[in-house]
Design a protein around this motif. Structure first.
Motif: not given
Length: 280
Positions: A128-130, A136-142, A155-156, A167-173
């Motif tokens: 889960v990416q915040i 530049p829409y940088a990731v502040v937490q993953s 998740c915490k 934004y909430i980003g979802l990454q999966h294999r």
């Protein structure tokens, strides 16, 4: 020389002078080192007043009057040491993965099928990416989290994100990277459901896996993680299929524990439909 009759009174004066001096010093220190702007006051429990020929002294003995301010899960109390940690944000998500979907809001227990876990309620891990709401829409937490067979995930998050929209980003294999349709305001307990509509994902980038519009899922088939479902993904699946691969493989699109011809079907459809990751 002070007479015996005057000694108690003289000692009383000395004590009051000491009290006065101490109070003056404390007032000076307090005026220099105040950390909050809440006005100070005292709940008196005892005190007194003395007037002599050349001096007047009043004093108060009491307890500091405190005030507590709170907003959401953040609490500050005047006059006390503040905690060095705050309560994390809990993020609750609902999402499904196209290739793992079975029916009636349930997915495969993929990690169990692939020999990684004995828990029949777990589908797979996700990242889960915040991300910042502006360029530049940088990731502040993953943070990694377990996706359950019913589509739920929790998740915490860092408490410093409280009260801001991301934004909430979802990454999966095996799934296509998917973002929330819009930035989401984060509070103590925040919930977001990707599965309720295609429009819950940025660019409507989800597929109806229920057949009746009740459940939408992340597109599957981007197993080499280049942001597209293309012939490269198909080639990787064919290679593992020819080598009778089974176990923890991203090319196991269906999540049944084996890489076989069935795993080619959904990626072929998604290639035909030009499926790719959509985000700002």
């Amino acid at each position: 020389m002070i007479s015996k009759s005057l000694r108690p009174r003289f000692k009383s004066k000395q004590m009051k002078y000491k009290i006065l001096s101490t109070l003056v010093i404390l007032c000076v220190i307090s005026s220099k080192l105040h950390a909050q702007t809440i006005s100070r006051s005292v709940i008196p429990t005892n005190g007194g007043y003395y007037a002599g020929s050349s001096i007047q002294v009043s004093y108060t003995l009491g307890e500091t009057f405190t005030k507590t301010l709170s907003q959401g899960n953040i609490i500050l109390t005047q006059g006390f040491q503040q905690p060095d940690t705050l309560v994390p944000i809990t993020l609750h998500l609902t999402c499904f993965i196209q290739g793992y979907y079975l029916w009636n809001g349930e997915m495969q227990a993929v990690l169990m099928n692939q020999g990684v876990s004995n828990d029949p309620t777990v589908t797979d891990t996700m990242e889960v990416q915040i991300l910042q709401a502006t360029p530049p829409y940088a990731v502040v937490q993953s943070t990694p989290a377990l996706l359950h067979t019913n589509g739920t995930l929790s998740c915490k998050l860092n408490p410093s994100l409280f009260g801001h929209a991301y934004y909430i980003g979802l990454q999966h294999r095996t799934a296509v990277e998917t973002w929330s349709a819009n930035p989401v305001w984060l509070n103590g307990n925040t919930s977001y459901n990707f599965s309720s509509a295609a429009s819950q994902a940025y660019g409507d980038n989800q597929i109806d896996v229920s057949g009746d519009g009740s459940v939408f899922a992340l597109y599957t088939g981007d197993n080499i993680k280049d942001g597209n479902v293309d012939l490269n993904d198909l080639g990787a699946i064919e290679f593992d299929n020819n080598n009778f691969a089974y176990g923890y493989y991203a090319t196991d699109i269906s999540g049944d524990g084996n890489v076989d011809l069935y795993d080619l079907l959904l990626p072929e459809d998604n290639i035909t439909n030009f499926v790719y990751s959509t985000h700002p």
